[in-house]
Design a protein around this motif. Structure first.
Motif, mmCIF file in Angstrom:
data_model
loop_
_atom_site.group_PDB
_atom_site.id
_atom_site.type_symbol
_atom_site.label_atom_id
_atom_site.label_comp_id
_atom_site.label_asym_id
_atom_site.label_seq_id
_atom_site.Cartn_x
_atom_site.Cartn_y
_atom_site.Cartn_z
ATOM 1 N N LEU A 1 65.129 139.808 7.791
ATOM 2 C CA LEU A 1 64.804 139.631 6.374
ATOM 3 C C LEU A 1 63.341 139.950 6.080
ATOM 4 O O LEU A 1 63.024 140.458 5.008
ATOM 5 C CB LEU A 1 65.154 138.220 5.919
ATOM 6 N N ILE A 2 62.474 139.681 7.032
ATOM 7 C CA ILE A 2 61.064 140.039 6.853
ATOM 8 C C ILE A 2 60.933 141.554 6.773
ATOM 9 O O ILE A 2 60.262 142.096 5.898
ATOM 10 C CB ILE A 2 60.197 139.484 8.010
ATOM 11 N N GLU A 3 61.602 142.241 7.697
ATOM 12 C CA GLU A 3 61.554 143.699 7.692
ATOM 13 C C GLU A 3 62.137 144.248 6.391
ATOM 14 O O GLU A 3 61.594 145.167 5.791
ATOM 15 C CB GLU A 3 62.319 144.247 8.892
ATOM 16 N N LEU A 4 63.235 143.687 5.957
ATOM 17 C CA LEU A 4 63.872 144.121 4.715
ATOM 18 C C LEU A 4 62.947 143.919 3.516
ATOM 19 O O LEU A 4 62.830 144.790 2.653
ATOM 20 C CB LEU A 4 65.171 143.352 4.505
ATOM 21 N N ALA A 5 62.286 142.784 3.449
ATOM 22 C CA ALA A 5 61.385 142.498 2.335
ATOM 23 C C ALA A 5 60.224 143.481 2.293
ATOM 24 O O ALA A 5 59.743 143.840 1.211
ATOM 25 C CB ALA A 5 60.866 141.067 2.432
ATOM 26 N N ARG A 6 59.756 143.933 3.454
ATOM 27 C CA ARG A 6 58.666 144.903 3.503
ATOM 28 C C ARG A 6 59.149 146.306 3.137
ATOM 29 O O ARG A 6 58.434 147.073 2.527
ATOM 30 C CB ARG A 6 58.035 144.926 4.893
ATOM 31 N N ARG A 7 60.369 146.645 3.537
ATOM 32 C CA ARG A 7 60.897 147.994 3.301
ATOM 33 C C ARG A 7 61.416 148.181 1.877
ATOM 34 O O ARG A 7 61.289 149.252 1.313
ATOM 35 C CB ARG A 7 62.032 148.283 4.278
ATOM 36 N N ALA A 8 62.052 147.162 1.339
ATOM 37 C CA ALA A 8 62.643 147.262 0.000
ATOM 38 C C ALA A 8 62.301 146.009 -0.798
ATOM 39 O O ALA A 8 63.127 145.118 -0.966
ATOM 40 C CB ALA A 8 64.153 147.431 0.114
ATOM 41 N N PRO A 9 61.064 145.904 -1.288
ATOM 42 C CA PRO A 9 60.646 144.687 -1.979
ATOM 43 C C PRO A 9 61.449 144.388 -3.242
ATOM 44 O O PRO A 9 61.556 143.237 -3.649
ATOM 45 C CB PRO A 9 59.175 144.924 -2.300
ATOM 46 N N SER A 10 62.049 145.395 -3.841
ATOM 47 C CA SER A 10 62.831 145.155 -5.057
ATOM 48 C C SER A 10 64.310 144.914 -4.746
ATOM 49 O O SER A 10 65.111 144.732 -5.659
ATOM 50 C CB SER A 10 62.693 146.346 -6.013
ATOM 51 N N ALA B 1 71.302 145.184 -2.453
ATOM 52 C CA ALA B 1 71.446 145.926 -3.702
ATOM 53 C C ALA B 1 70.054 146.291 -4.194
ATOM 54 O O ALA B 1 69.141 145.465 -4.181
ATOM 55 C CB ALA B 1 72.160 145.070 -4.738
ATOM 56 N N LEU B 2 69.896 147.543 -4.619
ATOM 57 C CA LEU B 2 68.631 148.018 -5.157
ATOM 58 C C LEU B 2 68.794 148.285 -6.647
ATOM 59 O O LEU B 2 69.882 148.676 -7.095
ATOM 60 C CB LEU B 2 68.200 149.310 -4.458
ATOM 61 N N PRO B 3 67.743 148.102 -7.428
ATOM 62 C CA PRO B 3 67.827 148.421 -8.849
ATOM 63 C C PRO B 3 68.182 149.904 -9.046
ATOM 64 O O PRO B 3 67.837 150.744 -8.221
ATOM 65 C CB PRO B 3 66.425 148.132 -9.387
ATOM 66 N N ARG B 4 68.854 150.188 -10.112
ATOM 67 C CA ARG B 4 69.256 151.554 -10.409
ATOM 68 C C ARG B 4 68.032 152.460 -10.443
ATOM 69 O O ARG B 4 67.028 152.131 -11.067
ATOM 70 C CB ARG B 4 69.957 151.587 -11.756
ATOM 71 N N GLY B 5 68.112 153.554 -9.724
ATOM 72 C CA GLY B 5 67.016 154.524 -9.690
ATOM 73 C C GLY B 5 65.936 154.215 -8.671
ATOM 74 O O GLY B 5 65.029 155.010 -8.472
ATOM 75 N N ALA B 6 66.029 153.077 -8.006
ATOM 76 C CA ALA B 6 65.012 152.728 -7.000
ATOM 77 C C ALA B 6 65.287 153.498 -5.718
ATOM 78 O O ALA B 6 66.429 153.780 -5.368
ATOM 79 C CB ALA B 6 65.030 151.235 -6.717
ATOM 80 N N SER B 7 64.228 153.836 -5.024
ATOM 81 C CA SER B 7 64.359 154.552 -3.762
ATOM 82 C C SER B 7 64.576 153.556 -2.640
ATOM 83 O O SER B 7 63.932 152.511 -2.578
ATOM 84 C CB SER B 7 63.093 155.363 -3.499
ATOM 85 N N ALA B 8 65.470 153.907 -1.720
ATOM 86 C CA ALA B 8 65.745 153.029 -0.589
ATOM 87 C C ALA B 8 64.626 153.091 0.430
ATOM 88 O O ALA B 8 64.518 152.228 1.286
ATOM 89 C CB ALA B 8 67.069 153.415 0.068
ATOM 90 N N GLY B 9 63.780 154.096 0.358
ATOM 91 C CA GLY B 9 62.709 154.232 1.329
ATOM 92 C C GLY B 9 63.281 154.474 2.710
ATOM 93 O O GLY B 9 64.154 155.310 2.889
ATOM 94 N N THR C 1 67.434 151.219 9.201
ATOM 95 C CA THR C 1 67.316 150.035 10.035
ATOM 96 C C THR C 1 68.660 149.721 10.664
ATOM 97 O O THR C 1 69.693 150.218 10.241
ATOM 98 C CB THR C 1 66.810 148.825 9.230
ATOM 99 N N ARG C 2 68.666 148.897 11.673
ATOM 100 C CA ARG C 2 69.852 148.637 12.483
ATOM 101 C C ARG C 2 71.094 148.284 11.685
ATOM 102 O O ARG C 2 72.129 148.915 11.819
ATOM 103 C CB ARG C 2 69.579 147.494 13.455
ATOM 104 N N ARG C 3 71.027 147.264 10.880
ATOM 105 C CA ARG C 3 72.230 146.746 10.239
ATOM 106 C C ARG C 3 72.056 146.659 8.734
ATOM 107 O O ARG C 3 72.519 145.737 8.109
ATOM 108 C CB ARG C 3 72.552 145.369 10.810
ATOM 109 N N LEU C 4 71.401 147.606 8.141
ATOM 110 C CA LEU C 4 71.124 147.553 6.734
ATOM 111 C C LEU C 4 72.147 148.397 5.991
ATOM 112 O O LEU C 4 72.362 149.554 6.309
ATOM 113 C CB LEU C 4 69.726 148.111 6.458
ATOM 114 N N ALA C 5 72.831 147.823 5.051
ATOM 115 C CA ALA C 5 73.802 148.542 4.235
ATOM 116 C C ALA C 5 73.342 148.486 2.795
ATOM 117 O O ALA C 5 73.192 147.398 2.233
ATOM 118 C CB ALA C 5 75.178 147.927 4.386
ATOM 119 N N LEU C 6 73.105 149.622 2.206
ATOM 120 C CA LEU C 6 72.668 149.670 0.814
ATOM 121 C C LEU C 6 73.902 149.747 -0.063
ATOM 122 O O LEU C 6 74.772 150.577 0.127
ATOM 123 C CB LEU C 6 71.761 150.878 0.570
ATOM 124 N N VAL C 7 73.989 148.844 -1.032
ATOM 125 C CA VAL C 7 75.150 148.759 -1.903
ATOM 126 C C VAL C 7 74.802 149.303 -3.264
ATOM 127 O O VAL C 7 73.758 149.103 -3.777
ATOM 128 C CB VAL C 7 75.629 147.287 -2.006
#
Length: 136
Positions: free
Chosen positions: A84-93, A118-126, A130-136
């Motif tokens: 979760l720390i890594e996720l917060a740094r990679r995708a703060p939104s 989940a990322l806001p519409r139009g946001a970049s996943a950057g 990562t190992r187990r990250l699934a962008l919805v």
């Protein structure tokens, strides 16, 4: 100072910093590591005055741990969920969602095999490899 003197000076400086170890002090009397937050990035370490060699030496000495690509955490920091720390740094939104959110709030017995974000519409996943990250 001619170029060969500059190289000798940098080499001497590098060797002396290797011998001094992690006790190097800046002009303010603080170690560069103490100027960094508990979890920091490679670029933040360079901005704080640590060289690439010093950063790797701190990692090899066990004073910091690599928790992800370009992310480091100080040894002895409070326990935390590294993913979760890594996720917060990679995708703060980003927002945890689906099974991941249910598990974090204790509303399911299932242990998620990946982190759903989940990322806001139009946001970049950057960086999304990562190992187990699934962008919805």
């Amino acid at each position: 100072m001619n170029p060969s003197q500059g190289i000798r000076y940098r080499l001497r400086q590098c060797v002396s910093s290797f011998l001094v170890g992690s006790e190097e002090r800046s002009e303010t009397g603080r170690t560069p590591l103490s100027a960094l937050p508990v979890t920091f990035s490679y670029s933040e370490a360079l901005d704080a005055g640590l060289s690439e060699w010093q950063l790797y030496r701190l990692r090899d000495q066990g004073l910091i741990a690599s928790i992800g690509r370009g992310l480091y955490r100080r040894h002895g920091a409070a326990m935390a969920d590294i993913d979760l720390i890594e996720l917060a740094r990679r995708a703060p939104s980003g927002t945890l969602c689906l099974t991941t959110a249910l598990a974090r709030h204790g509303l399911t017995d299932e242990i998620p095999s990946r982190i759903d974000v989940a990322l806001p519409r139009g946001a970049s996943a950057g960086y999304n490899r990562t190992r187990r990250l699934a962008l919805v």
